[in-house]
Design a protein around this motif. Structure first.
Motif, PDB file in Angstrom:
ATOM      1  N   GLY A   9     -63.629 -49.088  -7.716  1.00 16.68           N
ATOM      2  CA  GLY A   9     -63.775 -49.724  -9.021  1.00 16.68           C
ATOM      3  C   GLY A   9     -64.973 -50.658  -9.097  1.00 16.68           C
ATOM      4  N   GLY A  13     -69.055 -48.650  -5.557  1.00 16.16           N
ATOM      5  CA  GLY A  13     -68.001 -47.647  -5.421  1.00 16.16           C
ATOM      6  C   GLY A  13     -68.051 -46.630  -6.548  1.00 16.16           C
ATOM      7  N   ARG A  30     -59.142 -51.055  -6.203  1.00 16.87           N
ATOM      8  CA  ARG A  30     -58.267 -52.037  -5.556  1.00 16.87           C
ATOM      9  C   ARG A  30     -56.810 -51.868  -5.962  1.00 16.87           C
ATOM     10  NH1 ARG A  30     -57.511 -58.315  -5.981  1.00 16.87           N
ATOM     11  NH2 ARG A  30     -58.404 -58.055  -8.056  1.00 16.87           N
ATOM     12  N   VAL A  35     -57.109 -53.030   0.674  1.00 21.94           N
ATOM     13  CA  VAL A  35     -57.440 -52.810   2.089  1.00 21.94           C
ATOM     14  C   VAL A  35     -56.849 -53.876   3.008  1.00 21.94           C
ATOM     15  CG1 VAL A  35     -59.527 -51.443   1.624  1.00 21.94           C
ATOM     16  CG2 VAL A  35     -59.703 -53.937   1.920  1.00 21.94           C
ATOM     17  N   SER A  36     -56.406 -54.992   2.442  1.00 21.21           N
ATOM     18  CA  SER A  36     -55.767 -56.012   3.293  1.00 21.21           C
ATOM     19  C   SER A  36     -54.344 -55.605   3.686  1.00 21.21           C
ATOM     20  CB  SER A  36     -55.754 -57.367   2.582  1.00 21.21           C
ATOM     21  OG  SER A  36     -54.832 -57.354   1.516  1.00 21.21           O
ATOM     22  N   ALA A  58     -64.789 -54.881  -0.855  1.00 20.46           N
ATOM     23  CA  ALA A  58     -65.009 -56.200  -0.242  1.00 20.46           C
ATOM     24  C   ALA A  58     -64.708 -57.256  -1.284  1.00 20.46           C
ATOM     25  CB  ALA A  58     -66.461 -56.336   0.226  1.00 20.46           C
ATOM     26  N   TRP A  59     -64.387 -58.436  -0.783  1.00 22.07           N
ATOM     27  CA  TRP A  59     -64.323 -59.581  -1.695  1.00 22.07           C
ATOM     28  C   TRP A  59     -65.724 -60.166  -1.728  1.00 22.07           C
ATOM     29  CZ3 TRP A  59     -62.252 -65.164  -1.310  1.00 22.07           C
ATOM     30  CH2 TRP A  59     -62.044 -65.659  -2.604  1.00 22.07           C
ATOM     31  N   THR A  60     -66.434 -59.916  -2.827  1.00 17.31           N
ATOM     32  CA  THR A  60     -67.868 -60.206  -2.903  1.00 17.31           C
ATOM     33  C   THR A  60     -68.180 -61.526  -3.629  1.00 17.31           C
ATOM     34  OG1 THR A  60     -68.050 -58.901  -4.935  1.00 17.31           O
ATOM     35  CG2 THR A  60     -68.499 -57.758  -2.861  1.00 17.31           C
ATOM     36  N   TRP A  71     -58.625 -65.587   2.835  1.00 11.14           N
ATOM     37  CA  TRP A  71     -58.589 -64.355   2.034  1.00 11.14           C
ATOM     38  C   TRP A  71     -59.866 -63.549   2.259  1.00 11.14           C
ATOM     39  CZ3 TRP A  71     -55.439 -61.003   0.683  1.00 11.14           C
ATOM     40  CH2 TRP A  71     -55.695 -60.070  -0.320  1.00 11.14           C
ATOM     41  N   VAL A  97     -70.110 -50.592   4.316  1.00 14.67           N
ATOM     42  CA  VAL A  97     -71.212 -51.210   3.583  1.00 14.67           C
ATOM     43  C   VAL A  97     -71.227 -52.702   3.897  1.00 14.67           C
ATOM     44  CG1 VAL A  97     -72.305 -51.544   1.350  1.00 14.67           C
ATOM     45  CG2 VAL A  97     -70.934 -49.478   1.774  1.00 14.67           C
ATOM     46  N   SER A  98     -72.325 -53.163   4.476  1.00 15.14           N
ATOM     47  CA  SER A  98     -72.434 -54.558   4.868  1.00 15.14           C
ATOM     48  C   SER A  98     -73.608 -55.216   4.126  1.00 15.14           C
ATOM     49  CB  SER A  98     -72.563 -54.679   6.390  1.00 15.14           C
ATOM     50  OG  SER A  98     -72.430 -56.029   6.782  1.00 15.14           O
ATOM     51  N   ASP A 100     -76.992 -58.298   3.750  1.00 12.52           N
ATOM     52  CA  ASP A 100     -78.076 -59.152   4.246  1.00 12.52           C
ATOM     53  C   ASP A 100     -77.564 -60.536   4.667  1.00 12.52           C
ATOM     54  OD1 ASP A 100     -77.458 -59.299   1.462  1.00 12.52           O
ATOM     55  OD2 ASP A 100     -79.164 -60.616   1.142  1.00 12.52           O
ATOM     56  N   LYS A 127     -68.000 -60.518   6.577  1.00 12.78           N
ATOM     57  CA  LYS A 127     -68.574 -59.167   6.564  1.00 12.78           C
ATOM     58  C   LYS A 127     -69.051 -58.775   7.972  1.00 12.78           C
ATOM     59  CE  LYS A 127     -69.401 -56.711   3.591  1.00 12.78           C
ATOM     60  NZ  LYS A 127     -68.636 -55.556   3.026  1.00 12.78           N
ATOM     61  N   ALA A 144     -78.591 -55.295   0.045  1.00 16.77           N
ATOM     62  CA  ALA A 144     -78.850 -56.648  -0.480  1.00 16.77           C
ATOM     63  C   ALA A 144     -79.037 -56.622  -1.990  1.00 16.77           C
ATOM     64  CB  ALA A 144     -80.123 -57.205   0.164  1.00 16.77           C
TER      65      ALA A 144
HETATM   66  N1  LIG Z   1     -73.185 -57.381  -4.606  1.00 18.54           N
HETATM   67  C1  LIG Z   1     -74.158 -57.602  -3.714  1.00 18.54           C
HETATM   68  O1  LIG Z   1     -75.196 -58.207  -4.025  1.00 18.54           O
HETATM   69  C2  LIG Z   1     -74.022 -57.068  -2.311  1.00 18.54           C
HETATM   70  C3  LIG Z   1     -75.038 -57.362  -1.388  1.00 18.54           C
HETATM   71  C4  LIG Z   1     -74.919 -56.849  -0.091  1.00 18.54           C
HETATM   72  C5  LIG Z   1     -73.828 -56.081   0.267  1.00 18.54           C
HETATM   73  N2  LIG Z   1     -72.849 -55.842  -0.644  1.00 18.54           N
HETATM   74  C6  LIG Z   1     -71.702 -55.045  -0.213  1.00 18.54           C
HETATM   75  O2  LIG Z   1     -71.717 -53.849  -0.960  1.00 18.54           O
HETATM   76  C7  LIG Z   1     -70.384 -53.385  -1.158  1.00 18.54           C
HETATM   77  C8  LIG Z   1     -70.168 -53.085  -2.630  1.00 18.54           C
HETATM   78  O3  LIG Z   1     -70.381 -54.284  -3.371  1.00 18.54           O
HETATM   79  P1  LIG Z   1     -70.478 -54.298  -4.949  1.00 18.54           P
HETATM   80  O4  LIG Z   1     -71.742 -54.985  -5.291  1.00 18.54           O
HETATM   81  O5  LIG Z   1     -70.192 -52.947  -5.508  1.00 18.54           O
HETATM   82  O6  LIG Z   1     -69.310 -55.326  -5.267  1.00 18.54           O
HETATM   83  P2  LIG Z   1     -68.103 -55.226  -6.289  1.00 18.54           P
HETATM   84  O7  LIG Z   1     -68.577 -54.678  -7.599  1.00 18.54           O
HETATM   85  O8  LIG Z   1     -67.448 -56.569  -6.248  1.00 18.54           O
HETATM   86  O9  LIG Z   1     -67.165 -54.132  -5.626  1.00 18.54           O
HETATM   87  C9  LIG Z   1     -66.262 -54.427  -4.595  1.00 18.54           C
HETATM   88  C10 LIG Z   1     -64.960 -53.796  -4.959  1.00 18.54           C
HETATM   89  O10 LIG Z   1     -64.007 -54.104  -3.931  1.00 18.54           O
HETATM   90  C11 LIG Z   1     -62.789 -54.395  -4.569  1.00 18.54           C
HETATM   91  N3  LIG Z   1     -61.899 -55.203  -3.751  1.00 18.54           N
HETATM   92  C12 LIG Z   1     -61.816 -56.558  -3.642  1.00 18.54           C
HETATM   93  N4  LIG Z   1     -60.806 -56.890  -2.838  1.00 18.54           N
HETATM   94  C13 LIG Z   1     -60.221 -55.728  -2.445  1.00 18.54           C
HETATM   95  C14 LIG Z   1     -59.108 -55.416  -1.631  1.00 18.54           C
HETATM   96  N5  LIG Z   1     -58.369 -56.372  -1.063  1.00 18.54           N
HETATM   97  N6  LIG Z   1     -58.784 -54.107  -1.450  1.00 18.54           N
HETATM   98  C15 LIG Z   1     -59.503 -53.129  -2.043  1.00 18.54           C
HETATM   99  N7  LIG Z   1     -60.553 -53.366  -2.841  1.00 18.54           N
HETATM  100  C16 LIG Z   1     -60.903 -54.654  -3.029  1.00 18.54           C
HETATM  101  C17 LIG Z   1     -63.159 -55.118  -5.835  1.00 18.54           C
HETATM  102  O11 LIG Z   1     -62.105 -55.052  -6.761  1.00 18.54           O
HETATM  103  P3  LIG Z   1     -61.909 -56.191  -7.870  1.00 18.54           P
HETATM  104  O12 LIG Z   1     -63.181 -56.229  -8.647  1.00 18.54           O
HETATM  105  O13 LIG Z   1     -60.731 -55.729  -8.631  1.00 18.54           O
HETATM  106  O14 LIG Z   1     -61.683 -57.467  -7.112  1.00 18.54           O
HETATM  107  C18 LIG Z   1     -64.390 -54.347  -6.287  1.00 18.54           C
HETATM  108  O15 LIG Z   1     -64.041 -53.284  -7.127  1.00 18.54           O
HETATM  109  C19 LIG Z   1     -69.472 -54.475  -0.590  1.00 18.54           C
HETATM  110  O16 LIG Z   1     -69.027 -54.077   0.678  1.00 18.54           O
HETATM  111  C20 LIG Z   1     -70.372 -55.687  -0.490  1.00 18.54           C
HETATM  112  O17 LIG Z   1     -69.955 -56.555   0.554  1.00 18.54           O
HETATM  113  C21 LIG Z   1     -72.925 -56.300  -1.923  1.00 18.54           C
END
Ligand SMILES: NC(=O)c1ccc[n+]([C@@H]2O[C@H](COP(=O)([O-])OP(=O)(O)OC[C@H]3O[C@@H](n4cnc5c(N)ncnc54)[C@H](OP(=O)(O)O)[C@@H]3O)[C@@H](O)[C@H]2O)c1
Length: 278
Positions: A9, A13, A30, A35-36, A58-60, A71, A97-98, A100, A127, A144
């Motif tokens: 979502g 993803g 989610r 995933v927890s 991830a919890w971003t 959490w 996916v990790s 920076d 992370k 990043a």
């Molecule tokens: N955003 C950035 O700038 C950035 C930078 C570097 C790396 N990343 C990594 O890239 C990946 C994708 O990030 P994104 O930007 O697409 O972030 P995102 O839009 O926040 O997507 C993360 C998804 O994980 C879900 N999630 C949160 N807690 C969860 C749980 N307990 N179980 C299952 N799903 C859960 C969230 O759901 P809810 O929205 O419902 O909470 C959200 O849909 C992540 O692994 C992040 O760490 C992101």
């Protein structure tokens, strides 16, 4: 291939599910898979029996992670342990996916995959904890400054602020490479389908600062970029709870040295995204 995408979502993803069309792809948001929850993760993966799990959940919320470290670790580190365990049970490969934010940003140079990590924030530590849960042979994609059409990100924030205020201030002392989910998802597909193990830095090319990025967003939307003013991180009011690395630039060395295509300069997908949003 049969592929499970966690966090389906989220902004990445969503685009991963698109990028794997033509394969059998099961996206779990989610509300379908937390995933927890170890039991839920093991049941989902052993039921689907995928060839690969792309773990994008991830919890971003970087600042909120500082307030709720348990959490953050439950989702980002322990959650990855659960995914790794489930994948092990069915012989699936994991692509995690990790970020920076595993680096402290003090290097004057772009970070290579083999550079020492030293996260500054709870989010970065959690992370990195996830990275350490993976079996050898897994794939880690560090990215990043992620921006996608489906979700919240800096492009949408800048456009919203520009519609509400005459002038905007963004920091000019944090450097990084904005990365667009449609491009990133295709690169992840290449790594997963090619079964390439190890750590890969995958970003769009071209380093910038949040200040310059905001100016580019205004330019691409036909607005005056001079409305954006530079500030330093120490001038942010209120100060952000989570420290950010000053240098987030990731050298995509593993892709480059392996002869794999790099993502385009970030201005191309940025212009496309701004045009779609405005
Ligand atoms: N955003 C950035 O700038 C950035 C930078 C570097 C790396 N990343 C990594 O890239 C990946 C994708 O990030 P994104 O930007 O697409 O972030 P995102 O839009 O926040 O997507 C993360 C998804 O994980 C879900 N999630 C949160 N807690 C969860 C749980 N307990 N179980 C299952 N799903 C859960 C969230 O759901 P809810 O929205 O419902 O909470 C959200 O849909 C992540 O692994 C992040 O760490 C992101």
């Amino acid at each position: 291939m049969r592929v499970v995408v966690t966090g389906a979502g989220g902004q990445l993803g969503h685009d991963l599910v698109e990028a794997f069309q033509g394969h059998e792809v099961i996206g779990l948001a989610r509300h379908q898979l937390d995933v927890s929850d170890r039991e839920a993760v093991l049941q989902a993966i052993t039921t689907v029996q995928p060839d690969a799990v792309i773990h994008a959940a991830a919890w971003t919320a970087v600042d909120a992670c500082e307030e709720h470290p348990d959490w953050a670790f439950a989702v980002n580190a322990l959650g990855t342990r659960h995914v790794a365990e489930g994948a092990r049970l069915v012989g699936a490969r994991v692509c995690y996916v990790s970020t920076d934010y595993v680096f402290d940003g003090t290097s004057p140079d772009p970070y290579r995959e083999w550079d020492a990590t030293n996260p500054l924030s709870v989010y970065g530590k959690s992370k990195l904890g996830g990275e350490r849960e993976l079996d050898p042979g897994s794939t880690i994609v560090r990215t990043a400054w992620v921006c996608g059409l489906h979700g919240n990100n800096m492009v949408k924030t800048v456009l919203r602020l520009a519609s509400e205020h005459d002038t905007l201030s963004f920091v000019n002392d944090q450097h990084g490479c904005p990365t667009f989910t449609a491009d990133l998802a295709v690169a992840i597909r290449t790594l997963v389908v090619g079964r390439l193990p190890g750590t890969f830095h995958v970003t769009n090319q071209g380093a910038t600062t949040w200040f310059q990025f905001a100016r580019d967003i205004l330019s691409f939307s036909g607005q005056d970029p001079e409305r954006v003013h530079p500030i330093t991180t120490s001038e942010l009011v209120p100060a952000r709870p989570a420290p950010r690395p000053a240098n987030s630039v990731l050298d995509n060395a593993a892709l480059r040295l392996q002869g794999l295509p790099l993502l385009s300069d970030h201005h191309e997908p940025l212009e496309r995204m701004v045009k779609e949003l405005t």
